[in-house]
Design an enzyme around this catalytic site. Structure first.
Site, short mmCIF file in Angstrom:
data_model
loop_
_atom_site.label_atom_id
_atom_site.label_comp_id
_atom_site.label_asym_id
_atom_site.label_seq_id
_atom_site.Cartn_x
_atom_site.Cartn_y
_atom_site.Cartn_z
N ASP A 39 -7.47 -4.62 5.89
CA ASP A 39 -8.07 -3.40 6.19
C ASP A 39 -8.37 -2.94 7.71
OD1 ASP A 39 -7.04 -2.87 3.94
OD2 ASP A 39 -9.35 -2.90 2.60
N ASP B 234 -15.15 -1.73 9.15
CA ASP B 234 -15.26 -2.12 7.50
C ASP B 234 -15.62 -3.58 7.99
OD1 ASP B 234 -16.02 -2.09 4.87
OD2 ASP B 234 -14.52 -1.48 4.74
N ASN C 90 -13.56 -7.64 2.86
CA ASN C 90 -11.71 -7.49 3.97
C ASN C 90 -12.34 -8.78 5.00
OD1 ASN C 90 -11.93 -5.04 2.92
ND2 ASN C 90 -12.91 -4.29 4.48
N LYS D 244 1.20 -0.92 -0.15
CA LYS D 244 -0.07 -0.29 0.14
C LYS D 244 1.32 1.25 0.08
CE LYS D 244 -4.19 -1.13 2.20
NZ LYS D 244 -5.33 -1.36 3.33
#
Length: 259
Positions: free
Chosen positions: A203, A185, A190, A46
């Protein structure tokens, strides 16, 4: 050929050199995600502007041995940008083609994922993402014009008239939270499963102490979208929970003000 949107550092370049790279689209303009195949292992890189990956890095560190989350390989914040390389969680997301065809199995995996979440001890959790935090985020989105009236669902806009009115409703109708550890989330992409067993979360940048109904509302919405309404009911049955529609609907409305 992958085009990096950020100037990668020597440390990151050394890791990705001679590896097989694939860009992953996550629909976020201020970050970039690259899948890395190297030495028969899968990693994810990332990249974002300074400060945007710090919270996720800190969360992954804190969650080590508390919850199955990606292992940190490199965190590099020595430039104007930040880079986070993690090892891939084994398995596949519970909205993969296999689970779309086998939703009953998916719901059982999701149940185990929530049990793992709720077993995390929050007594020393350094991350508070309860409703005051969430309301401050959505208020910023509305006040700065990042969320506009036409971003709302038609039914919501008809009921409230504007994003400002919806924000005021959320502020005026707060309730006592049932605090627990929250992923932040819990949409199905996820949540991962290996051999039909829960294998981990990805995440986790918005994880921390929050009301349990927030994660349940997010997951409900994702289950409805991927599997249909009947599996929302099966989800709550698996968890042996009677859904609190008032709280769930509150968070479903709040999500309309999220970016």
């Amino acid at each position: 050929m992958i085009k990096f949107r950020y100037n990668i550092t020597e440390k990151i370049n050394n890791f990705v050199e001679n590896a097989e790279l694939e860009e992953i689209s996550i629909g976020c303009s201020d970050s970039q995600v690259i899948k890395i195949k190297k030495d028969e292992e899968i990693y994810f890189l990332k990249m974002a502007k300074k400060g945007l990956l710090t919270q996720e890095y800190n969360a992954l560190r804190w969650l080590n041995k508390k919850l199955p989350v990606p292992e940190i390989i490199i965190f590099d914040d020595e430039s104007d940008n930040e880079f986070l390389i993690t090892k891939a969680i084994p398995g596949e997301m519970v909205c993969s083609e296999y689970y779309i065809k086998n939703p009953d199995l998916a719901v059982k995996v999701i149940k185990d994922a929530f049990k793992s979440l709720h077993n995390v001890d929050i007594s020393d959790c350094p991350f508070n993402v309860s409703n005051q935090y969430k309301l401050s985020l959505v208020e910023k989105n509305v006040k700065s014009g990042l969320i506009k009236d036409d971003d709302l669902n038609d039914e919501t806009l008809k009921k409230f008239g504007s994003a400002e009115n919806l924000l005021q409703f959320l502020k005026d109708n707060q309730f006592k939270e049932e605090l627990c550890f929250s992923h932040g989330d819990t949409s199905l992409p996820n949540i991962f499963s290996l051999n039909c067993k829960f294998s981990g979360f990805i995440d986790v940048g918005e994880c921390g102490i929050a009301d349990k109904w927030f994660d349940l509302a997010i997951c409900e919405k994702s289950i409805r979208r991927n599997f249909g309404e009947e599996y929302v009911l099966k989800f709550y049955d698996e968890l042996n929970i009677i859904p609190d529609r008032k709280k769930i609907n509150y968070y479903l409305l709040m999500m309309e003000l999220y970016l």
